[in-house]
Design a protein around this motif. Structure first.
Motif, PDB file in Angstrom:
ATOM      1  N   ARG A  79       0.819  -1.214   0.000  1.00  0.00           N
ATOM      2  CA  ARG A  79       0.000   0.000   0.000  1.00  0.00           C
ATOM      3  C   ARG A  79       0.852   1.263   0.000  1.00  0.00           C
ATOM      4  O   ARG A  79       0.399   2.318  -0.427  1.00  0.00           O
ATOM      5  N   ASN A  98     -16.411   2.029  -9.656  1.00  0.00           N
ATOM      6  CA  ASN A  98     -17.511   1.463  -8.886  1.00  0.00           C
ATOM      7  C   ASN A  98     -18.827   2.134  -9.270  1.00  0.00           C
ATOM      8  O   ASN A  98     -18.991   3.337  -9.088  1.00  0.00           O
ATOM      9  N   TYR A 100     -21.598   2.132  -7.925  1.00  0.00           N
ATOM     10  CA  TYR A 100     -22.440   2.534  -6.801  1.00  0.00           C
ATOM     11  C   TYR A 100     -22.005   3.863  -6.172  1.00  0.00           C
ATOM     12  O   TYR A 100     -22.674   4.372  -5.301  1.00  0.00           O
TER      13      TYR A 100
ATOM     14  N   ARG B 209      -7.969  -1.585  -4.716  1.00  0.00           N
ATOM     15  CA  ARG B 209      -6.726  -2.112  -4.139  1.00  0.00           C
ATOM     16  C   ARG B 209      -5.530  -1.416  -4.779  1.00  0.00           C
ATOM     17  O   ARG B 209      -4.574  -1.037  -4.095  1.00  0.00           O
ATOM     18  N   LEU B 213      -6.194   1.445  -1.111  1.00  0.00           N
ATOM     19  CA  LEU B 213      -7.160   1.424  -0.012  1.00  0.00           C
ATOM     20  C   LEU B 213      -6.948   0.176   0.853  1.00  0.00           C
ATOM     21  O   LEU B 213      -6.566  -0.883   0.357  1.00  0.00           O
ATOM     22  N   THR B 214      -7.224   0.314   2.139  1.00  0.00           N
ATOM     23  CA  THR B 214      -7.105  -0.838   3.030  1.00  0.00           C
ATOM     24  C   THR B 214      -8.316  -1.745   2.852  1.00  0.00           C
ATOM     25  O   THR B 214      -9.349  -1.317   2.315  1.00  0.00           O
ATOM     26  N   ARG B 220     -15.984  -1.138   3.471  1.00  0.00           N
ATOM     27  CA  ARG B 220     -16.906  -0.103   3.894  1.00  0.00           C
ATOM     28  C   ARG B 220     -17.360   0.749   2.712  1.00  0.00           C
ATOM     29  O   ARG B 220     -18.548   0.998   2.532  1.00  0.00           O
ATOM     30  N   VAL B 221     -16.414   1.166   1.895  1.00  0.00           N
ATOM     31  CA  VAL B 221     -16.736   2.114   0.834  1.00  0.00           C
ATOM     32  C   VAL B 221     -17.250   1.418  -0.419  1.00  0.00           C
ATOM     33  O   VAL B 221     -18.245   1.823  -1.001  1.00  0.00           O
ATOM     34  N   HIS B 222     -16.544   0.362  -0.836  1.00  0.00           N
ATOM     35  CA  HIS B 222     -16.792  -0.174  -2.165  1.00  0.00           C
ATOM     36  C   HIS B 222     -17.646  -1.443  -2.199  1.00  0.00           C
ATOM     37  O   HIS B 222     -18.398  -1.650  -3.135  1.00  0.00           O
ATOM     38  N   LYS B 225     -22.111  -2.268   0.008  1.00  0.00           N
ATOM     39  CA  LYS B 225     -23.339  -1.799  -0.609  1.00  0.00           C
ATOM     40  C   LYS B 225     -23.774  -2.703  -1.774  1.00  0.00           C
ATOM     41  O   LYS B 225     -24.888  -3.221  -1.752  1.00  0.00           O
ATOM     42  N   PRO B 226     -22.892  -2.899  -2.764  1.00  0.00           N
ATOM     43  CA  PRO B 226     -23.320  -3.783  -3.849  1.00  0.00           C
ATOM     44  C   PRO B 226     -23.615  -5.211  -3.389  1.00  0.00           C
ATOM     45  O   PRO B 226     -24.488  -5.866  -3.947  1.00  0.00           O
ATOM     46  N   LEU B 299     -29.702   2.136  -2.883  1.00  0.00           N
ATOM     47  CA  LEU B 299     -28.356   1.577  -2.973  1.00  0.00           C
ATOM     48  C   LEU B 299     -27.717   1.832  -4.334  1.00  0.00           C
ATOM     49  O   LEU B 299     -26.536   2.130  -4.424  1.00  0.00           O
TER      50      LEU B 299
END
Lengths: 598, 306
Positions: A79, A98, A100, B209, B213-214, B220-222, B225-226, B299
């Motif tokens: 990272r 994404n 969404y 990734r 992002l962790t 949480r973010v990506h 929801k889907p 959503l």
């Protein structure tokens, strides 16, 4: 050492080796092209660099960036490099973003991940990043979602995200493959202009793209690195035989296009065709308007256009898969009813189709033999079993399918083999008209050439007429007798292929031709003459549909739909629809349109 | 959004009407009637009863009389439980089922989604296999086996919890809620694992990734929801089923809930009760599916623009 070094990289999945002892380096600030056919391991190599391979991949060797080892360091270690020092953009921005999350949110999350969220108001910085990649109306795009953007805009957003942290290396994996050719030229130009100090590893199957944008190139073949040198040297004197084959394939070493047999017989005649779709909220989308064409037996007519030009709707209307809302289709001198259900069986038989995605167009539950037998069972039910089998074996031989393949299921075939099956399925009925809708778009260069040869020889043998729908001008060049260029549902230019390609008359055709990357480092093509993208077919400009992107547009272009006129007085076969067709200013050099009009 | 919801509710009216008609016809096609007894009643008594309940009228007239009542909120008298109207029976038993079912569904969501996410984050590891094995067991063991086993273990052997509804206090809720939740936990764990795995394998998660992002941020973010979309589609009908009670659970724990009426009503040919329950269930399904569709829009921005 400040660049990227890959040493003895191996990638295995179980017993399969997909990348085999690959070593190369990308120095700081350098642009390197990594090319190869599908399955050569180029994307796998790129993903391995940032540790993005799936869990079941086994990776060995070394990947160092600025002297630090990346392999085996774990996610937290990676990272520190991902997107901060090495950023990546992917092939299909529709999938890589994404769906969404809004555009702004996705970029904001990158800033947060890099703990950069304290350097001033997030929104302003993100809008600035979007402006930097030339996203029109960046302020408004911040709150929009990926599906509301065009392909080119999405890839700009991907780039903006990749460049947020000023990485030292950008890995671009087929960044323009999913885009139209005029948009591809823009994105590649943008990449070049944004590079500055940044190094670029550009992964592509398109040697033309490498020729125009990379100082050095690497060639992968079946997981092995077979070539690594200056781009110019590789194009001039490839050291490996496989590289030479790839170069030849990209230059389109296909035999000349044969003449149309005399006497000419008209196979297909389309007049003032209109195809429209009713959408919700009472909107109507006109996919094809006032469209006309004629096609002789033994002739290949290429319909060229970018996405949204209506070329596929046209193909479907001729095939009877959609009902045209207006117009007339004559087939061999008789009117052809709209829709397959209204057509007599022998008419349906005479018009056959080959689609873009070979695997998707073959039923996964049938063996190849049964796939080829089905059309015969429908159209020639009285054929004796013996004769039927002979027909199947004959057509398989004609398209170069080995007998052993007849016993396989589609998923056991390669892309090229599957497309041969699709072509054999069409040819087994001995059609008079073959409609190919992007039939070679999903295939690698060498396979593409083989399939084009196959189509040509089938035509020479049977005298069938071909309607060849394609976005790829370099493919069309190798196959078509005549070319018809579409833009937003209308014909802008048509004529004999040699004339359209050597002396394009319509500004759009010229821009399209200029945008095609050529596999020649000294003259690479790929010029971004057009800015922006085609407007939605829902709201086409009045008058000339191309005027919103045309450098030569005048006020009158918005008032009148330009009629098709002969390009030269003594030649009524090459026509173009442009009000300024005979204007001397229009006929100046393509690359330098008058500045004040841009 | 409001227009969409109103439109959908209006569109539900013909559906409901059709359901009422279908239920009305089907119960009457079934052999036997509400007042058939072992020993036949004297004909004049039978005629009296038929008149009192309007069973002597032609079927269409009966249907419209019933429909008129329903529109006024009156589901008619029960044919079996004398002195009770169907509305009273439902008002009596539905709250209990609603409470038990609601608690069970909440519990199932927390445990099921948690287990599913846990399994999806460590695919093909021991955690994953263990979660999936438990889930498979939960699905394959029927509730009439699970419920008595729970009673045996927690009420009889350990004596921690009461076995029946007669006990006072919240303790009596625990075992029935567990029994109702268990199969739902299993289904939800399986669905959420599969859908999250799918999302984690998507191109946009790979992009995230590559953007550094962790895993927590990606989830949480990506990803969450889907991944919820398939879970939502399952929840619509599942919640309706759980909220209306379970005959088996009510039987085992002696709960005066709604579920048992589905069975006894049908067996007794209690025409009005059966139809009342059918209408309730259909309305619940329609309402929940509408809710699910609205949540899809919340959503997924692509659904919103359509």
């Amino acid at each position: 050492m400040s660049g990227l070094e890959v040493e003895d990289l191996c990638i295995h999945y179980g017993d399969t080796t997909v990348v085999d002892r690959v070593s190369f380096a990308v120095d700081a600030g350098q642009s390197v092209g990594l090319v190869g056919e599908s399955g050569s391991g180029k994307s796998q190599t790129a993903l391995a660099i940032l540790g993005l391979l799936p869990d079941n991949a086994r990776v060995s060797g070394a990947v160092r960036f600025a002297g630090e080892e990346l392999l085996g360091g774990g996610e937290a270690h990676l990272r520190r490099f991902r997107s901060r020092r090495i950023a990546m953009v992917f092939q299909d921005p529709a999938l890589a973003l994404n769906p969404y999350l809004s555009v702004g949110r996705q970029l904001a999350e990158v800033l947060k991940a890099h703990r950069l969220s304290n350097g001033g108001p997030l929104r302003r910085r993100i809008v600035a990043a979007l402006e930097r990649v030339g996203l029109p109306d960046a302020e408004r795009q911040f709150d929009r979602y990926p599906h509301e953007l065009s392909g080119g805009m999405r890839q700009r957003v991907m780039l903006a995200a990749a460049l947020l942290d000023e990485p030292e290396l950008l890995i671009a994996d087929e960044p323009t493959t999913a885009l139209d050719v005029t948009v591809q030229a823009q994105i590649l130009d943008l990449l070049d202009s944004l590079r500055d100090e940044m190094a670029l590893l550009l992964i592509t199957h398109d040697l033309g793209v490498v020729a125009g944008h990379c100082e050095r190139m690497l060639v992968l073949d079946q997981g092995r690195l077979i070539e690594a040198d200056d781009t110019l040297s590789v194009f001039r004197a490839p050291s490996h035989a496989r590289t030479r084959e790839l170069l030849d394939a990209s230059r389109g070493s296909v035999g000349a296009v044969a003449d149309v047999p005399e006497p000419r017989r008209i196979a297909l005649n389309v007049n003032s065709l209109e195809v429209s779709y009713s959408l919700s909220r009472g909107q109507t989308l006109f996919a094809v308007r006032e469209f006309g064409l004629s096609l002789d037996a033994g002739e290949t007519l290429a319909i060229v256009g970018e996405s949204g030009s209506g070329k596929s709707s046209l193909a479907r209307a001729v095939a009877g898969l959609v009902n045209p809302t207006n117009g007339k289709i004559d087939f061999r001198g008789e009117p052809l009813p709209a829709g397959t259900s209204a057509r007599p069986l022998n008419r349906k038989r005479a018009i056959q189709l080959v689609f873009q995605d070979p695997a998707g167009s073959l039923s996964p539950t049938l063996k190849v033999h049964d796939i080829l037998e089905e059309p015969l069972a429908i159209h020639e039910p009285r054929l004796e079993a013996d004769a039927r089998r002979r027909r199947i074996f004959d057509v398989a031989a004609d398209v170069g399918l080995d007998d052993a393949l007849l016993d396989r299921y589609p998923h056991e075939l390669s892309g090229g083999q599957a497309q041969r099956v699709a072509i054999a399925r069409a040819l087994v009925l001995e059609p008079d008209l073959l409609i190919c809708d992007e039939a070679v778009a999903a295939l690698d260069g060498r396979v593409q050439n083989a399939v084009l040869e196959l189509l040509k020889s089938a035509q020479a043998r049977t005298g069938l007429a071909m309607l060849f729908i394609s976005h790829d001008l370099s493919v069309v060049e190798r196959l078509a007798h005549r070319v018809l260029v579409m833009y937003l549902g209308r014909v802008v230019e048509s004529g004999p292929a040699s004339q359209v390609f050597s002396a394009p008359a319509h500004p759009y055709t010229r821009a399209l031709l200029a945008a095609v990357p050529r596999p020649d480092p000294l003259n690479p093509g790929g010029k971004a003459v057009l800015s922006g993208e085609a407007p939605s077919a829902l709201t086409p400009p009045s008058g000339c549909v191309f005027r919103s992107r045309c450098a030569y547009a005048e006020a009158r272009c918005g008032e009148q739909v330009p009629p098709a006129e002969s390009v030269a007085a003594d030649n009524n076969r090459h026509v173009a629809a442009c009000l300024r067709l005979h204007d001397p200013e229009l006929n100046g050099p393509v690359s330098a349109p008058p500045a004040e009009r841009r | 959004m409001l227009r969409f919801a109103l439109g959908r509710l209006l569109a539900a009216i013909p559906t409901l009407l059709f359901v009422v008609l279908l239920a009305f016809t089907l119960v009457r096609i079934a052999p036997g009637g509400p007042f058939d007894a072992e020993r036949g009643l004297p004909p004049e008594v039978e005629a009296n009863i038929a008149e009192a309940y309007h069973l002597d009228e032609p079927l269409p007239k009966q249907f419209f009389r019933y429909l008129g009542g329903v529109l006024r909120g009156d589901f008619g008298p029960s044919f079996r439980y004398r002195n009770y109207s169907v509305t009273e029976i439902i008002a009596d038993s539905f709250p209990t089922s609603l409470l038990l079912g609601g608690l069970a569904m909440l519990l199932a969501l927390v445990i099921g989604l948690g287990a599913g996410v846990l399994a999806a984050l460590r695919p093909n590891t021991f955690t994953d296999r263990a979660v999936m094995a438990v889930a498979m067991t939960g699905i394959s063991i029927p509730i009439f086996v699970v419920a008595p086993l729970l009673v045996l273990l927690f009420a009889v052997s350990l004596g921690w919890l009461p076995a029946g509804w007669t006990a006072q206090g919240g303790g009596r809720l625990v075992l029935p809620v567990l029994a109702l939740a268990l199969p739902q936990v299993a289904y939800l764990a399986r669905i959420s694992r599969a859908s999250l795995l799918d999302v984690l394998g998507s191109d946009y998660v790979r992009t995230a990734r590559a953007q550094g992002l962790t895993t927590a941020a990606i989830l949480r973010v990506h990803a969450l929801k889907p991944a919820l979309i398939p879970v939502l589609s399952y929840l619509g009908p599942a919640v309706a089923a759980v909220l209306t009670g379970s005959v088996v659970v009510e039987q085992v724990f002696g709960i005066p809930g709604l579920g048992r009426h589905f069975v006894t009503g049908a067996l007794n040919r209690d025409y009005t009760l059966v139809m009342g329950l059918v209408i309730l269930y259909a309305a619940l399904i329609i309402l929940l599916n509408l809710l699910v569709d609205i949540l899809y829009g919340v959503l997924d921005p692509r659904v919103r623009t359509q």
